[in-house]
Motif scaffolding. Structure first.
Motif, PDB file in Angstrom:
ATOM      1  N   CYS A 102       0.865  -1.184   0.000  1.00 13.68           N
ATOM      2  CA  CYS A 102       0.000   0.000   0.000  1.00 13.68           C
ATOM      3  C   CYS A 102       0.899   1.231   0.000  1.00 13.68           C
ATOM      4  N   ARG A 126       3.394  -1.644  -7.499  1.00 16.64           N
ATOM      5  CA  ARG A 126       2.625  -0.534  -6.941  1.00 16.64           C
ATOM      6  C   ARG A 126       3.234  -0.146  -5.584  1.00 16.64           C
ATOM      7  N   LYS A 131       0.120   9.423   0.258  1.00 15.69           N
ATOM      8  CA  LYS A 131      -0.999   8.596   0.695  1.00 15.69           C
ATOM      9  C   LYS A 131      -2.215   9.450   1.056  1.00 15.69           C
ATOM     10  N   HIS A 272      -8.571  -3.271  -1.944  1.00 11.19           N
ATOM     11  CA  HIS A 272      -9.349  -2.195  -1.328  1.00 11.19           C
ATOM     12  C   HIS A 272     -10.837  -2.516  -1.318  1.00 11.19           C
ATOM     13  N   GLU A 298      -2.432  -5.545  -3.232  1.00 12.24           N
ATOM     14  CA  GLU A 298      -1.499  -5.099  -2.192  1.00 12.24           C
ATOM     15  C   GLU A 298      -0.765  -6.294  -1.576  1.00 12.24           C
ATOM     16  N   ASP A 309      -2.996  -0.556   5.512  1.00 12.11           N
ATOM     17  CA  ASP A 309      -3.669  -1.648   4.788  1.00 12.11           C
ATOM     18  C   ASP A 309      -3.031  -3.032   4.960  1.00 12.11           C
ATOM     19  N   GLN A 312      -5.347  -6.239   4.498  1.00 10.67           N
ATOM     20  CA  GLN A 312      -5.747  -6.680   3.151  1.00 10.67           C
ATOM     21  C   GLN A 312      -4.530  -7.047   2.294  1.00 10.67           C
TER      22      GLN A 312
HETATM   23 MN    MN Z   1      -3.970   0.822   0.221  1.00  6.37          MN
END
Ligand code: MN
Ligand code: PEP
Length: 354
Positions: A102, A126, A131, A272, A298, A309, A312
């Motif tokens: 993330c 990524r 942020k 997400h 992620e 994050d 996840q």
């Molecule tokens: Mn994220």
């Protein structure tokens, strides 16, 4: 465009409406249907804004015949848009795979996960340096020093970089470091930012606003296209619902619908959308089955220590399992998975001190 007039529209109102249509370069065709007068625009002319007619006396309904998102529409551009970044291709029928943390938290964390993903053949990393956090007290990203870490990853692994840009003033800096600029859900309707990314050359991944309709999303893409950048991809990342059991609701039907409405590549973000790592792989596969051109996922080597994050985020070993499943799924769909042949053999290099 077709105008349906009010039942009580007068001859004088019909004449005024007809005059305005002529002033735009069309011929008005006045006909009657049921108890209504209907006026259509005949001939070739400029694109007409429905608002020019909505307040004219006598007008009841306006029926546009073409979508307002002219450049994004499949009608205007029947062939799929194909985007090339680094060694990756997005929208050519293969499945693109973007993965990474993330947030870029520090050099060691980023290089560890990047090396692991490069070893699996992932071509696009990524990682957020800017942020968009709901709370101003949450980790906001490393900004320019985060971008420098991402540039080091590109040089080290050959991976292309996707990272978010939050403000028009940051676009030149982020574009100098990134291969793809990400517009996050909270900025989908930040029109100054859409214009700014439309005026630079890097491809853009446009996430769906968490409460945005498909039409609003396509019109947001239209802003980028109409400012000169043809390389836009749309990312379904979950929409808001009443239920807190998952972070959002992954709108799987948006994928085949978008494939019909637009030529732009469609990417699924199950991280997400769900908010739970256990749900990421199943929803990723659903996105592919529905026709997504790519996934963005992620990943963190130590999700329990992530600054954003973590819940996840997949561990790299789980990404390896997912990629095995995606290879089989894409083969069953007569597609391929866009990964580097044998992975990039850099995972054993170790991370030098900065
Ligand atoms: Mn994220
Ligand atoms: C992200 O990709 O880390 C992110 C903030 O995504 P979204 O804009 O979809 O919330």
């Amino acid at each position: 465009m077709i105008l349906v007039l009010k039942a009580a529209a007068t001859a004088r109102e019909v004449a005024a409406i007809s005059d305005r249509i002529r002033a735009l370069g069309f011929a008005p065709a006045v006909t009657s249907a049921a108890d209504r007068v209907v006026v259509s625009f005949v001939g070739e002319g400029p694109a007409v804004e429905p608002d020019l007619f909505s307040a004219l006396p006598g007008v009841d309904k306006i029926l546009p015949l073409t979508p307002a998102y002219r450049l994004a529409s499949r009608a205007a551009h029947p062939t799929d848009t194909v985007i090339r970044v680094g060694s990756a291709t997005i929208g050519d029928g293969s499945l693109a795979f973007m993965a990474g943390p993330c947030s870029v938290e520090n050099r060691t964390q980023t290089l560890e996960v990047a090396d692991a993903l490069a070893g699996l053949g992932v071509k696009i990393l990524r990682g957020g340096a800017f942020k968009p956090r709901t709370s101003p007290y949450s980790f906001q990203g490393l900004h320019e020093s985060g971008l420098e870490i991402l540039t080091e990853v590109r040089e080290r692994t050959g991976m292309a970089i996707i990272t978010e840009v939050l403000a028009p003033a940051d676009v030149p800096l982020v574009a100098a470091h990134a291969d793809i600029l990400q517009i996050g859900t909270r900025n989908m309707q930040n029109y100054a930012l859409l214009a700014a990314v439309g005026e630079q050359a890097r491809p853009v991944l446009l996430k769906r606003g968490m409460s945005a309709t498909i039409e609003e999303w396509l019109l947001a893409a239209e802003y980028i296209l109409s400012h000169g950048n043809p390389n836009v991809m749309l990312c379904e990342r979950g929409i808001r619902s009443f239920d807190k059991a998952t972070r959002g609701v992954f709108d799987v039907s948006a994928i085949p619908l978008l494939k019909r409405l637009t030529h732009l590549p469609v990417i699924g973000d199950p991280s997400h959308a769900t908010g739970h790592w256990e749900l990421v792989a199943p929803v990723a596969k659903a996105a592919v089955a529905a026709g997504a051109d790519g996934l963005i996922i992620e990943v963190h080597a130590h999700p329990d220590q992530a600054l954003s994050d973590g819940a996840q985020s997949l561990r790299p070993a789980r990404v390896a399992t997912l990629l095995t499943d995606l290879r089989r799924l894409t083969a069953a769909l007569d597609r391929s998975l866009d990964l580097a042949e044998c992975g990039l053999r850099i995972a054993d290099r170790g991370i030098r001190a900065a």
